[in-house]
Design an enzyme around this catalytic site. Sequence first.
Site, PDB file in Angstrom:
ATOM      1  N   LYS A   5      12.222  19.712  -2.734  1.00  0.00           N
ATOM      2  CA  LYS A   5      12.779  21.055  -3.220  1.00  0.00           C
ATOM      3  C   LYS A   5      12.299  22.305  -2.509  1.00  0.00           C
ATOM      4  CE  LYS A   5      13.989  18.317  -7.364  1.00  0.00           C
ATOM      5  NZ  LYS A   5      14.042  18.462  -8.672  1.00  0.00           N
ATOM      6  N   HIS A  62      23.191  17.105  -5.319  1.00  0.00           N
ATOM      7  CA  HIS A  62      21.894  17.148  -6.389  1.00  0.00           C
ATOM      8  C   HIS A  62      22.370  18.069  -7.463  1.00  0.00           C
ATOM      9  CE1 HIS A  62      17.816  17.899  -7.802  1.00  0.00           C
ATOM     10  NE2 HIS A  62      17.730  17.065  -7.473  1.00  0.00           N
ATOM     11  N   ASN A 119      11.807  14.365  -2.650  1.00  0.00           N
ATOM     12  CA  ASN A 119      12.781  15.550  -2.576  1.00  0.00           C
ATOM     13  C   ASN A 119      11.644  17.019  -2.947  1.00  0.00           C
ATOM     14  OD1 ASN A 119      14.463  17.717  -2.744  1.00  0.00           O
ATOM     15  ND2 ASN A 119      15.492  16.971  -4.505  1.00  0.00           N
ATOM     16  N   GLU A 127      20.784  10.452 -11.245  1.00  0.00           N
ATOM     17  CA  GLU A 127      19.752  11.494 -11.940  1.00  0.00           C
ATOM     18  C   GLU A 127      20.256  12.239 -12.962  1.00  0.00           C
ATOM     19  OE1 GLU A 127      16.486  12.714  -8.506  1.00  0.00           O
ATOM     20  OE2 GLU A 127      18.302  14.031  -8.448  1.00  0.00           O
ATOM     21  N   GLY A 186      12.542  16.978 -13.914  1.00  0.00           N
ATOM     22  CA  GLY A 186      11.704  17.688 -14.215  1.00  0.00           C
ATOM     23  C   GLY A 186      10.994  18.023 -15.528  1.00  0.00           C
ATOM     24  N   SER A 230      11.938  12.645 -13.325  1.00  0.00           N
ATOM     25  CA  SER A 230      10.907  12.387 -13.952  1.00  0.00           C
ATOM     26  C   SER A 230      10.259  10.780 -13.658  1.00  0.00           C
ATOM     27  CB  SER A 230      10.650  12.401 -15.501  1.00  0.00           C
ATOM     28  OG  SER A 230      10.993  13.791 -15.870  1.00  0.00           O
TER      29      SER A 230
HETATM   30  P1  13P Z   1      11.628  15.203 -10.852  1.00  0.00           P
HETATM   31  O1  13P Z   1      11.024  13.896 -10.357  1.00  0.00           O
HETATM   32  O2  13P Z   1      10.705  16.321 -10.830  1.00  0.00           O
HETATM   33  O3  13P Z   1      11.892  15.114 -12.254  1.00  0.00           O
HETATM   34  O4  13P Z   1      12.848  15.418  -9.914  1.00  0.00           O
HETATM   35  C1  13P Z   1      13.799  14.497  -9.859  1.00  0.00           C
HETATM   36  C2  13P Z   1      14.885  15.118  -8.780  1.00  0.00           C
HETATM   37  O5  13P Z   1      15.578  16.060  -8.980  1.00  0.00           O
HETATM   38  C3  13P Z   1      14.753  14.324  -7.427  1.00  0.00           C
HETATM   39  O6  13P Z   1      15.973  14.790  -6.606  1.00  0.00           O
END
Ligand code: 13P
Length: 239
Positions: free
Chosen positions: A8, A88, A6, A157, A163, A193
């Site tokens: 983002k 999400h 992802n 998640e 993050g 993470s």
């Molecule tokens: P990170 O891997 O940066 O923690 O993000 C996870 C996420 O939101 C994937 O959709």
Amino acid sequence: MILCANFKANKTREETRAYMAVVESFVSANDITDTIIVFPPFTALDHDPRNVLIGVQNGYPVINGAFTGEIALEQLEEFGVKTILIGHSERRHVLGETQEEIAAKFRFFAQQNFVIVYCVGEPLEIRKEGNESLMAYIEKQFEGIDLSYSDLILAYEPVWAIGTGLTPSNRDIEQLHGVLRTKTHAPLLYGGSVKIENAGEIMALENVDGILVGSASLSANDFCDMIAQAAELNTEKGE
Ligand code: 13P
């Protein structure tokens, strides 16, 4: 295994093109049979994916219409997109999407036969309240969601793990996924993470069928490393 990247709001079209070239050739050179899905920004959907699926991070639940700033089905179809991320935590908590809006998206894109990667997860204060609160919170994120939808992929998640470099213990992931398994036959992904250092052990957990990766997926080489870890595990997990 299912591995999702992802992006983002990261990467330009050019960067996405270079990224896809690396991942596509890794997947074909290594005869990878796992499902690989990349979710680039809307501006970078113009690819002709060979063995990696392209999905969108969002979509507006109409065919087209007067919805300024949104992207609807007609525009997604032009790129051949048939996979979408819904629910999400950043859309829920940063962009303020309600469960009602999320459920409307789910219904619409399910009617359109999209593969839906549906995300759930709790904030830290809920996790601290214990298991009962945690499950009640997640249960609310299932309101209006058809957990028997045939093209559903469910991603857990935890908000506090996204993050942050923090992850639940392997035992906690297994426990939560064990409960999710009683609710749906859909493949279950863990996200939050995930990086090359922990991807293998997380994918090896019971009832974990793949990973949804944010920041660590931005490096094509790191993402390929995780794909290689999944391929190794397939023999062990009998997939
Ligand atoms: P990170 O891997 O940066 O923690 O993000 C996870 C996420 O939101 C994937 O959709």
